[in-house]
Design a protein around this motif. Structure first.
Motif, PDB file in Angstrom:
ATOM      1  N   CYS A  10       0.830  -1.207   0.000  1.00 39.49           N
ATOM      2  CA  CYS A  10       0.000   0.000   0.000  1.00 39.49           C
ATOM      3  C   CYS A  10       0.862   1.253   0.000  1.00 39.49           C
ATOM      4  N   ARG A  11       0.281   2.360  -0.470  1.00 39.25           N
ATOM      5  CA  ARG A  11       0.964   3.649  -0.329  1.00 39.25           C
ATOM      6  C   ARG A  11       1.201   3.894   1.156  1.00 39.25           C
ATOM      7  N   PRO A  12       2.295   4.533   1.509  1.00 35.37           N
ATOM      8  CA  PRO A  12       2.573   4.803   2.925  1.00 35.37           C
ATOM      9  C   PRO A  12       1.380   5.476   3.621  1.00 35.37           C
ATOM     10  N   GLY A  13       1.029   4.948   4.787  1.00 39.37           N
ATOM     11  CA  GLY A  13      -0.040   5.516   5.601  1.00 39.37           C
ATOM     12  C   GLY A  13      -1.443   5.098   5.218  1.00 39.37           C
ATOM     13  N   THR A  14      -1.594   4.185   4.240  1.00 45.27           N
ATOM     14  CA  THR A  14      -2.944   3.827   3.780  1.00 45.27           C
ATOM     15  C   THR A  14      -3.367   2.392   4.074  1.00 45.27           C
ATOM     16  N   ALA A  15      -2.505   1.606   4.688  1.00 40.09           N
ATOM     17  CA  ALA A  15      -2.796   0.171   4.857  1.00 40.09           C
ATOM     18  C   ALA A  15      -4.108  -0.077   5.604  1.00 40.09           C
ATOM     19  N   TYR A  16      -4.365   0.637   6.685  1.00 47.58           N
ATOM     20  CA  TYR A  16      -5.584   0.391   7.453  1.00 47.58           C
ATOM     21  C   TYR A  16      -6.826   0.827   6.671  1.00 47.58           C
ATOM     22  N   THR A  17      -6.704   1.905   5.922  1.00 49.42           N
ATOM     23  CA  THR A  17      -7.817   2.357   5.088  1.00 49.42           C
ATOM     24  C   THR A  17      -8.084   1.351   3.974  1.00 49.42           C
ATOM     25  N   VAL A  18      -7.017   0.834   3.359  1.00 45.32           N
ATOM     26  CA  VAL A  18      -7.176  -0.189   2.318  1.00 45.32           C
ATOM     27  C   VAL A  18      -7.856  -1.421   2.903  1.00 45.32           C
ATOM     28  N   ALA A  19      -7.426  -1.860   4.081  1.00 46.57           N
ATOM     29  CA  ALA A  19      -8.046  -3.028   4.719  1.00 46.57           C
ATOM     30  C   ALA A  19      -9.528  -2.791   4.958  1.00 46.57           C
ATOM     31  N   ASP A  20      -9.879  -1.630   5.493  1.00 50.55           N
ATOM     32  CA  ASP A  20     -11.294  -1.303   5.728  1.00 50.55           C
ATOM     33  C   ASP A  20     -12.071  -1.293   4.420  1.00 50.55           C
TER      34      ASP A  20
END
Length: 82
Positions: A10-20
């Motif tokens: 994922c782009r830095p800082g977006t992993a949790y948003t991508v998971a959601d």
């Protein structure tokens, strides 16, 4: 049903948003984990027999905002107790 595992970079800082986003928008998802290493997330999906895995990954997963790269593993057999 066919199980596949997909790792997401994922782009830095977006992993949790991508998971959601994946949990909310992809009904085939079974579970998703944040991970260490080269990839940020690991998800398990169940697809109907005969479903085109390439189209599923490229059209439904790689297009999620924040996804930079994916690595797909096809599972052949599940082993376990009972």
């Amino acid at each position: 049903m066919q199980a596949i595992f997909v790792q997401f970079k994922c782009r830095p800082g977006t992993a949790y948003t991508v998971a959601d986003d994946l949990v909310e928008s992809v009904e085939e998802i079974s579970e998703i984990y944040s991970t260490s290493g080269q990839y940020d997330l690991l998800a398990k999906f169940y697809l109907e027999a005969g479903r085109d895995i390439g189209h599923f990954v490229t059209e439904k997963l790689q297009t999620v905002d924040g996804v930079v790269d994916t690595f797909t593993t096809v599972a052949f057999k599940a082993f376990g107790r009972g």
